[in-house]
Write a protein that holds these residues in place. Structure first.
Motif, PDB file in Angstrom:
ATOM      1  N   ARG A  52       0.804  -1.223   0.000  1.00  0.00           N
ATOM      2  CA  ARG A  52       0.000   0.000   0.000  1.00  0.00           C
ATOM      3  C   ARG A  52       0.840   1.279   0.000  1.00  0.00           C
ATOM      4  NH1 ARG A  52      -4.145  -1.354   3.715  1.00  0.00           N
ATOM      5  NH2 ARG A  52      -5.557  -1.924   2.005  1.00  0.00           N
ATOM      6  N   PRO A  53       1.915   1.400   0.790  1.00  0.00           N
ATOM      7  CA  PRO A  53       2.684   2.659   0.766  1.00  0.00           C
ATOM      8  C   PRO A  53       3.188   3.020  -0.624  1.00  0.00           C
ATOM      9  CG  PRO A  53       3.299   1.358   2.682  1.00  0.00           C
ATOM     10  CD  PRO A  53       2.420   0.484   1.840  1.00  0.00           C
ATOM     11  N   ASN A  54       3.810   2.071  -1.309  1.00  0.00           N
ATOM     12  CA  ASN A  54       4.332   2.356  -2.651  1.00  0.00           C
ATOM     13  C   ASN A  54       3.211   2.624  -3.643  1.00  0.00           C
ATOM     14  OD1 ASN A  54       7.065   2.146  -2.006  1.00  0.00           O
ATOM     15  ND2 ASN A  54       7.077  -0.070  -2.290  1.00  0.00           N
ATOM     16  N   VAL A  55       2.127   1.857  -3.536  1.00  0.00           N
ATOM     17  CA  VAL A  55       1.010   2.034  -4.468  1.00  0.00           C
ATOM     18  C   VAL A  55       0.377   3.408  -4.282  1.00  0.00           C
ATOM     19  CG1 VAL A  55      -1.303   1.221  -5.058  1.00  0.00           C
ATOM     20  CG2 VAL A  55       0.540  -0.432  -4.711  1.00  0.00           C
ATOM     21  N   TRP A  56       0.171   3.828  -3.046  1.00  0.00           N
ATOM     22  CA  TRP A  56      -0.441   5.137  -2.806  1.00  0.00           C
ATOM     23  C   TRP A  56       0.439   6.269  -3.339  1.00  0.00           C
ATOM     24  CZ3 TRP A  56      -3.467   5.882   2.410  1.00  0.00           C
ATOM     25  CH2 TRP A  56      -4.541   4.975   2.442  1.00  0.00           C
ATOM     26  N   ARG A  57       1.749   6.168  -3.132  1.00  0.00           N
ATOM     27  CA  ARG A  57       2.653   7.217  -3.641  1.00  0.00           C
ATOM     28  C   ARG A  57       2.543   7.339  -5.159  1.00  0.00           C
ATOM     29  NH1 ARG A  57       6.555   4.442  -0.176  1.00  0.00           N
ATOM     30  NH2 ARG A  57       6.754   5.543   1.817  1.00  0.00           N
ATOM     31  N   LEU A  58       2.418   6.189  -5.810  1.00  0.00           N
ATOM     32  CA  LEU A  58       2.309   6.187  -7.269  1.00  0.00           C
ATOM     33  C   LEU A  58       0.955   6.713  -7.740  1.00  0.00           C
ATOM     34  CD1 LEU A  58       4.012   2.744  -7.895  1.00  0.00           C
ATOM     35  CD2 LEU A  58       4.831   4.930  -8.811  1.00  0.00           C
ATOM     36  N   LEU A  59      -0.123   6.260  -7.102  1.00  0.00           N
ATOM     37  CA  LEU A  59      -1.457   6.677  -7.523  1.00  0.00           C
ATOM     38  C   LEU A  59      -1.659   8.180  -7.383  1.00  0.00           C
ATOM     39  CD1 LEU A  59      -3.715   3.833  -6.040  1.00  0.00           C
ATOM     40  CD2 LEU A  59      -3.009   4.145  -8.418  1.00  0.00           C
ATOM     41  N   LEU A  60      -1.049   8.761  -6.385  1.00  0.00           N
ATOM     42  CA  LEU A  60      -1.206  10.195  -6.139  1.00  0.00           C
ATOM     43  C   LEU A  60      -0.262  11.046  -6.980  1.00  0.00           C
ATOM     44  CD1 LEU A  60      -1.733  10.002  -2.304  1.00  0.00           C
ATOM     45  CD2 LEU A  60      -3.316  11.091  -3.905  1.00  0.00           C
ATOM     46  N   GLY A  61       0.668  10.404  -7.687  1.00  0.00           N
ATOM     47  CA  GLY A  61       1.611  11.159  -8.496  1.00  0.00           C
ATOM     48  C   GLY A  61       2.751  11.749  -7.701  1.00  0.00           C
ATOM     49  N   TYR A  62       2.893  11.334  -6.459  1.00  0.00           N
ATOM     50  CA  TYR A  62       4.012  11.805  -5.634  1.00  0.00           C
ATOM     51  C   TYR A  62       5.294  11.101  -6.059  1.00  0.00           C
ATOM     52  CZ  TYR A  62       6.946  12.105  -1.401  1.00  0.00           C
ATOM     53  OH  TYR A  62       7.984  12.280  -0.524  1.00  0.00           O
ATOM     54  N   ALA A  63       5.252   9.797  -6.219  1.00  0.00           N
ATOM     55  CA  ALA A  63       6.391   9.044  -6.733  1.00  0.00           C
ATOM     56  C   ALA A  63       6.225   8.894  -8.243  1.00  0.00           C
ATOM     57  CB  ALA A  63       6.475   7.670  -6.072  1.00  0.00           C
ATOM     58  N   PRO A  64       7.279   9.095  -9.016  1.00  0.00           N
ATOM     59  CA  PRO A  64       7.162   8.984 -10.479  1.00  0.00           C
ATOM     60  C   PRO A  64       7.022   7.533 -10.912  1.00  0.00           C
ATOM     61  CG  PRO A  64       9.438   9.371  -9.848  1.00  0.00           C
ATOM     62  CD  PRO A  64       8.629   9.491  -8.589  1.00  0.00           C
ATOM     63  N   PRO A  65       6.331   7.274 -12.015  1.00  0.00           N
ATOM     64  CA  PRO A  65       6.185   5.903 -12.505  1.00  0.00           C
ATOM     65  C   PRO A  65       7.506   5.254 -12.880  1.00  0.00           C
ATOM     66  CG  PRO A  65       4.587   7.371 -13.548  1.00  0.00           C
ATOM     67  CD  PRO A  65       5.552   8.236 -12.816  1.00  0.00           C
ATOM     68  N   ASN A  66       8.476   6.063 -13.307  1.00  0.00           N
ATOM     69  CA  ASN A  66       9.780   5.539 -13.710  1.00  0.00           C
ATOM     70  C   ASN A  66      10.594   5.166 -12.472  1.00  0.00           C
ATOM     71  OD1 ASN A  66      12.689   5.581 -14.445  1.00  0.00           O
ATOM     72  ND2 ASN A  66      11.868   6.001 -16.480  1.00  0.00           N
ATOM     73  N   SER A  67      10.922   3.889 -12.345  1.00  0.00           N
ATOM     74  CA  SER A  67      11.615   3.411 -11.147  1.00  0.00           C
ATOM     75  C   SER A  67      13.027   3.969 -11.024  1.00  0.00           C
ATOM     76  CB  SER A  67      11.667   1.876 -11.149  1.00  0.00           C
ATOM     77  OG  SER A  67      12.345   1.398 -12.300  1.00  0.00           O
ATOM     78  N   ASP A  68      13.666   4.303 -12.138  1.00  0.00           N
ATOM     79  CA  ASP A  68      15.028   4.843 -12.085  1.00  0.00           C
ATOM     80  C   ASP A  68      15.061   6.229 -11.448  1.00  0.00           C
ATOM     81  OD1 ASP A  68      15.948   2.561 -13.348  1.00  0.00           O
ATOM     82  OD2 ASP A  68      15.783   3.426 -15.366  1.00  0.00           O
ATOM     83  N   ARG A  69      13.971   6.968 -11.568  1.00  0.00           N
ATOM     84  CA  ARG A  69      13.914   8.327 -11.030  1.00  0.00           C
ATOM     85  C   ARG A  69      13.319   8.392  -9.639  1.00  0.00           C
ATOM     86  NH1 ARG A  69      10.161  11.262 -13.476  1.00  0.00           N
ATOM     87  NH2 ARG A  69      11.084  13.146 -12.579  1.00  0.00           N
ATOM     88  N   ARG A  70      12.676   7.309  -9.212  1.00  0.00           N
ATOM     89  CA  ARG A  70      11.825   7.354  -8.021  1.00  0.00           C
ATOM     90  C   ARG A  70      12.578   7.746  -6.756  1.00  0.00           C
ATOM     91  NH1 ARG A  70       8.770   2.242  -8.285  1.00  0.00           N
ATOM     92  NH2 ARG A  70       8.101   3.229 -10.234  1.00  0.00           N
ATOM     93  N   GLU A  71      13.677   7.082  -6.493  1.00  0.00           N
ATOM     94  CA  GLU A  71      14.405   7.350  -5.247  1.00  0.00           C
ATOM     95  C   GLU A  71      14.917   8.774  -5.191  1.00  0.00           C
ATOM     96  OE1 GLU A  71      18.248   5.593  -2.725  1.00  0.00           O
ATOM     97  OE2 GLU A  71      17.456   4.481  -4.460  1.00  0.00           O
ATOM     98  N   GLY A  72      15.420   9.265  -6.306  1.00  0.00           N
ATOM     99  CA  GLY A  72      15.936  10.639  -6.333  1.00  0.00           C
ATOM    100  C   GLY A  72      14.848  11.670  -6.139  1.00  0.00           C
ATOM    101  N   VAL A  73      13.689  11.436  -6.757  1.00  0.00           N
ATOM    102  CA  VAL A  73      12.575  12.380  -6.612  1.00  0.00           C
ATOM    103  C   VAL A  73      12.076  12.411  -5.178  1.00  0.00           C
ATOM    104  CG1 VAL A  73      10.173  12.803  -7.243  1.00  0.00           C
ATOM    105  CG2 VAL A  73      11.836  12.248  -9.021  1.00  0.00           C
ATOM    106  N   LEU A  74      11.918  11.263  -4.563  1.00  0.00           N
ATOM    107  CA  LEU A  74      11.445  11.223  -3.178  1.00  0.00           C
ATOM    108  C   LEU A  74      12.423  11.912  -2.246  1.00  0.00           C
ATOM    109  CD1 LEU A  74       9.965   7.602  -2.895  1.00  0.00           C
ATOM    110  CD2 LEU A  74       8.750   9.742  -3.292  1.00  0.00           C
ATOM    111  N   ARG A  75      13.709  11.688  -2.470  1.00  0.00           N
ATOM    112  CA  ARG A  75      14.716  12.338  -1.624  1.00  0.00           C
ATOM    113  C   ARG A  75      14.628  13.846  -1.756  1.00  0.00           C
ATOM    114  NH1 ARG A  75      18.938  10.877  -4.108  1.00  0.00           N
ATOM    115  NH2 ARG A  75      18.971   8.765  -3.240  1.00  0.00           N
ATOM    116  N   ARG A  76      14.491  14.328  -2.972  1.00  0.00           N
ATOM    117  CA  ARG A  76      14.419  15.778  -3.200  1.00  0.00           C
ATOM    118  C   ARG A  76      13.159  16.379  -2.586  1.00  0.00           C
ATOM    119  NH1 ARG A  76      11.826  18.414  -7.079  1.00  0.00           N
ATOM    120  NH2 ARG A  76      11.579  16.533  -8.360  1.00  0.00           N
ATOM    121  N   LYS A  77      11.998  15.691  -2.732  1.00  0.00           N
ATOM    122  CA  LYS A  77      10.749  16.217  -2.187  1.00  0.00           C
ATOM    123  C   LYS A  77      10.764  16.232  -0.662  1.00  0.00           C
ATOM    124  CE  LYS A  77       7.617  17.188  -4.434  1.00  0.00           C
ATOM    125  NZ  LYS A  77       7.273  18.504  -5.033  1.00  0.00           N
ATOM    126  N   ARG A  78      11.405  15.253  -0.062  1.00  0.00           N
ATOM    127  CA  ARG A  78      11.498  15.235   1.399  1.00  0.00           C
ATOM    128  C   ARG A  78      12.347  16.390   1.906  1.00  0.00           C
ATOM    129  NH1 ARG A  78      12.354   8.656   1.230  1.00  0.00           N
ATOM    130  NH2 ARG A  78      10.121   8.116   1.226  1.00  0.00           N
TER     131      ARG A  78
END
Length: 457
Positions: free
Chosen positions: A166-192
C-alpha cells in the motif's frame, strides 16, 4: 463431473452477462465482476440492475466464494481463499428480463437490518488477500516494470491493495512518486528535503515573525490535533500530534486560498498510518514512534505532507470560503438519492431534514469519522484509484452508504433521523459491509453517470 458443472456454470454466466442478452449494453467487464462478487454476500435479494442472487448455503466463517486471482471484483478484497473456490457451481446468478415499468424504488439496497447482519457476517482480517498468489503476481508485475502503467495499477488498486504494498502504491497513484523506477528514489529524496525546508521557513519560527492570522491558525491546528481520531490511542502520542501539526500548518501556509479548515486534520491520518506501516508491525494501537529513528519519522512526515497535498489538489474548492465544492456535491447526493430511493428522499423532505445537516461532514472528512478506522485504508484504496474522478464518485459512495439504512430511516421522525445519522451503527462493521457499499456505488455510477439527464432537476 464436477469440472463439467463448473464449466457449464461459467458458460451460462458469460451468456447471461453478454451485451447481446443484457439491456445494460454499456456495462463493462468491471460491472460484471461486481455482480459476481456480491453473490457471496447476499442471498435471494433484489439488487440494482434487476439481479437476483441466490445461494445454496452460506460459507463458514472466514471463507468467501470465488476463484483466486483473475478478474476479482470490488467486493472480494482482503479475504482469504477457501475451499469454496473449488466449487463454482455452488453459486448461480440469474438475470431477470427488465421491466420498463419498474420504479426506481427497485434500486433500493436490501439491507433492512444491518446491525443484525453485521453480527452474523463472517469477520475478515485486514490484508488476508495477501495470500492470494495470483493477485499478488499481478501487483508484482505492474510494480516491477521500469515504468509503472498507472491505468493498470488503478484497476488493481480499486479492489484493494495488500497492506505491505500500500505505501508504494499510494505514492504512485497520487503522483508523488514517479512511474519511472530509475527516477523514483531521487525524486522522493528531493521532495522530502523540500518539505523540511518549508517547515524551517514557516513552522520553526517564533510567533513574532507570524501574522495574527497565522498565529490563530496555528492555535486552531494545535487544538484540533489531539481531537483527531480520538478512539485510536496511537494518535494521542505527542510526537504524532507534533508531526500532524507541522504537516497541517505547512500545508495551510502554502495554500492561502483555503488555509486550514477543520476536517483536513482527519485526511492526513490514513497517510500517517500507511507510511508508518513500512517501519512498524502489529496493531496500530500498539505502535510507538519512539521505536523509530528520527530519519524514518522525518521521511514518513514528508511523504504524508506531499500525499495530502496531492489529494487536496483535486478538491481545492471543498475547502475555500463557503466550501462551494462540498455544497455542490451535497446537492448531487440529494438528487441521486431521490432517483434511487424516492420514498426515503420524500420522507426526509417531508420531515424537513436537509442533506447538508449530515452529509457535509461526510464530504468534509471523507467518511473517516463514520466508519471504524481499521476500514479507512481499504476505503482509501478505492478513493485514490479513482484519481481525478474521485469527487464525483464520492456522491455514489455516500448514496450507497446512506441507503444502507433506508428501511430504518423511513421509521424515524426528524429528531430521530438527525441523531441516527450523526451516530451511525458502524462500530461492528467488517470489510464485508464496506465492500457492499462500494459494490452498490460502482453499479449505480455505471448506471447513472453516463445518463446525466437522470439527475437533472
Amino acid at each position: 463431473m464436477k469440472s463439467n458443472n463448473s464449466h457449464s456454470t461459467e458458460e451460462d454466466l458469460k451468456q447471461e452477462t453478454s451485451p447481446t442478452n443484457s439491456p445494460l449494453t454499456t456495462l463493462d467487464s468491471r460491472f460484471n465482476q461486481t455482480l459476481r462478487s456480491v453473490q457471496g454476500l447476499l442471498k435471494g435479494r433484489s439488487f440494482p440492475g434487476k439481479v437476483l442472487i441466490t445461494r445454496r448455503s452460506d460459507p463458514p466463517d472466514g471463507t468467501v466464494l470465488g476463484s483466486p486471482g483473475v478478474n476479482r471484483s470490488p467486493s472480494e478484497i482482503d479475504r482469504s481463499p477457501s475451499k469454496h473456490m473449488d466449487d463454482p457451481d455452488e453459486d448461480k446468478i440469474h438475470r431477470n428480463k427488465p421491466n420498463t415499468s419498474t420504479t426506481v424504488n427497485k434500486l433500493k439496497p436490501s439491507m433492512s437490518n444491518p446491525e443484525d447482519k453485521s453480527k452474523e457476517a463472517p469477520r475478515f482480517v485486514m490484508g488476508a488477500r495477501a495470500t492470494d498468489t495470483a493477485r499478488l503476481m499481478k501487483f508484482t508485475k505492474v510494480l516491477g516494470g521500469t515504468t509503472v502503467i498507472l491505468d493498470k495499477l488503478r484497476e488493481l488498486a480499486w479492489s484493494g491493495v495488500p497492506p505491505y504494498l500500500r505505501p508504494n502504491v499510494w505514492r504512485l497513484l497520487l503522483g508523488y512518486a514517479p512511474p519511472n523506477s530509475d527516477r523514483r528514489e531521487g525524486v522522493l529524496r528531493r521532495k522530502r528535503i523540500e518539505y523540511f525546508d518549508c517547515v524551517a521557513q514557516y513552522y520553526d519560527i517564533s510567533d513574532i515573525e507570524r501574522t495574527d492570522e497565522e498565529i490563530n491558525m496555528l492555535r486552531q491546528i494545535a487544538v484540533d490535533c489531539p481531537r483527531t481520531v480520538p478512539d485510536v490511542t496511537f494518535f494521542q502520542q505527542a510526537e504524532v500530534q507534533k508531526s500532524l501539526e507541522r504537516i497541517l500548518y505547512t500545508w495551510a501556509i502554502r495554500h492561502p486560498a483555503s488555509g486550514y479548515v477543520q476536517g483536513i486534520n482527519d485526511l492526513a491520518t490514513p497517510f500517517l498510518v500507511v507510511f508508518l506501516s513500512e517501519h512498524l508491525e502489529g496493531s496500530v494501537d500498539n505502535w510507538s514512534v519512539a521505536d523509530l529513528d528520527p530519519e524514518k519519522i522525518s521521511n514518513v512526515e514528508a511523504d504524508c505532507y506531499w500525499c495530502l497535498s496531492k489529494l487536496l489538489d483535486g478538491m481545492q474548492d471543498h475547502y475555500t470560503f463557503a466550501q462551494p465544492g462540498i455544497q455542490r456535491l451535497v446537492f448531487k447526493l440529494k438528487e441521486l438519492v431521490r432517483r434511487i430511493d424516492e420514498p426515503v428522499a420524500k420522507h426526509m423532505d417531508e420531515h424537513g431534514l436537509e442533506f447538508l445537516q449530515f452529509a457535509f461532514r461526510w464530504f468534509n472528512c471523507l467518511l473517516i469519522r463514520e466508519i471504524p478506522f481499521h476500514l479507512v485504508t481499504r476505503l482509501w484504496d478505492t478513493y485514490l484509484a479513482e484519481g481525478d474522478a474521485l469527487p464525483d464518485f464520492l456522491v455514489y459512495i455516500f448514496a450507497s452508504f446512506l441507503l444502507t439504512w433506508s428501511d430504518k430511516l423511513l421509521k424515524l421522525d426528524f429528531q430521530e433521523m438527525v441523531m441516527f445519522l450523526q451516530h451511525l451503527p458502524t462500530n461492528n462493521w467488517s470489510h464485508q459491509e464496506l465492500e457492499m457499499v462500494l459494490s452498490r456505488a460502482f453499479m449505480w455510477h455505471t448506471m447513472f453517470d453516463s445518463c446525466p439527464n437522470h439527475l437533472a432537476t
